[in-house]
Design an enzyme around this catalytic site. Sequence first.
Site, mmCIF file in Angstrom:
data_model
loop_
_atom_site.group_PDB
_atom_site.id
_atom_site.type_symbol
_atom_site.label_atom_id
_atom_site.label_comp_id
_atom_site.label_asym_id
_atom_site.label_seq_id
_atom_site.Cartn_x
_atom_site.Cartn_y
_atom_site.Cartn_z
ATOM 1 N N GLU A 1 -2.080 12.244 -0.982
ATOM 2 C CA GLU A 1 -2.648 12.306 -2.331
ATOM 3 C C GLU A 1 -4.169 12.452 -2.278
ATOM 4 O O GLU A 1 -4.793 13.020 -3.157
ATOM 5 C CB GLU A 1 -2.339 11.023 -3.128
ATOM 6 C CG GLU A 1 -0.921 10.524 -3.117
ATOM 7 C CD GLU A 1 -0.546 9.732 -1.876
ATOM 8 O OE1 GLU A 1 -0.907 8.546 -1.773
ATOM 9 O OE2 GLU A 1 0.114 10.314 -0.991
ATOM 10 N N ARG B 1 3.320 0.070 9.957
ATOM 11 C CA ARG B 1 4.281 -0.992 9.641
ATOM 12 C C ARG B 1 5.681 -0.700 10.157
ATOM 13 O O ARG B 1 6.467 -1.620 10.337
ATOM 14 C CB ARG B 1 4.262 -1.293 8.152
ATOM 15 C CG ARG B 1 2.962 -1.982 7.754
ATOM 16 C CD ARG B 1 2.947 -2.370 6.294
ATOM 17 N NE ARG B 1 1.587 -2.370 5.814
ATOM 18 C CZ ARG B 1 1.040 -1.381 5.116
ATOM 19 N NH1 ARG B 1 1.742 -0.321 4.789
ATOM 20 N NH2 ARG B 1 -0.198 -1.453 4.710
#
Length: 179
Positions: free
Chosen positions: A103, A66
Site C-alpha cells: 500500500e 511473525r
Amino acid sequence: MSDERLRRVRDRVRPFPDFPEPGVLFRDISPLLKDPVAFRTLIDLLEDHLRASFPKIDFIAGLDSRGFLIGPPLAQRLGIGFVPVRKKGKLPGPTESVCYTLEYGKAELEMQKDAVEPGQKVVIVDDLLATGGTMAAACELLKRLKAEILECLVVIELKGLKGSGKLNSIPFYSLLQYD
C-alpha cells in the site's frame, strides 16, 4: 473445532486503534505469544486443521517475521521442516526473489534456491492476511521454485481488505476473521 479453544486464542488478540496510522485498528498477537496456554492452543488448532486437510506436507514456509514465530512449532508438531521466506538481503547463498507492491511502496521477498525441491508440498504460514500482497508474493516465489502450494494459512484475516482474492485460487484458511 472447539469454541472454547478458539475463544482462548481470540481473547489473546489485542486491538490497538489508530496504529500504525489514524483510522487503522491493529490486531496485536503479542499477548497470545506470551501466554503459553493460549499459544499452545493456537498451535493445536492449526495442527488439527492441517492434519485433517492434508495427508502429506513436506514443509511449512513462514513469512518474515511473525510467520517465523508460528511456523517452526507447527512444523515440529507435524514432524516436517520449516523454510523461511525472508525480506531481501537476509539469506546467504543463491536466492530466488520476487518484488511486489505494498500500500505504501514496494518490497522484495527471497528464499534460498535450494529451500524446496520441485513438487514438494508446502503450506505458507503467517500471522495476518490484510491486503494479501506479501502472501501473494510468497506464493509467486514458491511457484518459481516449482513447489506445490497446498494452502496459505494465517491466524488472523482482515476480511474487509479482501486479501484472499489476491491468492488466485490457492486454498486459504484463517483461524480468526475480523471485518
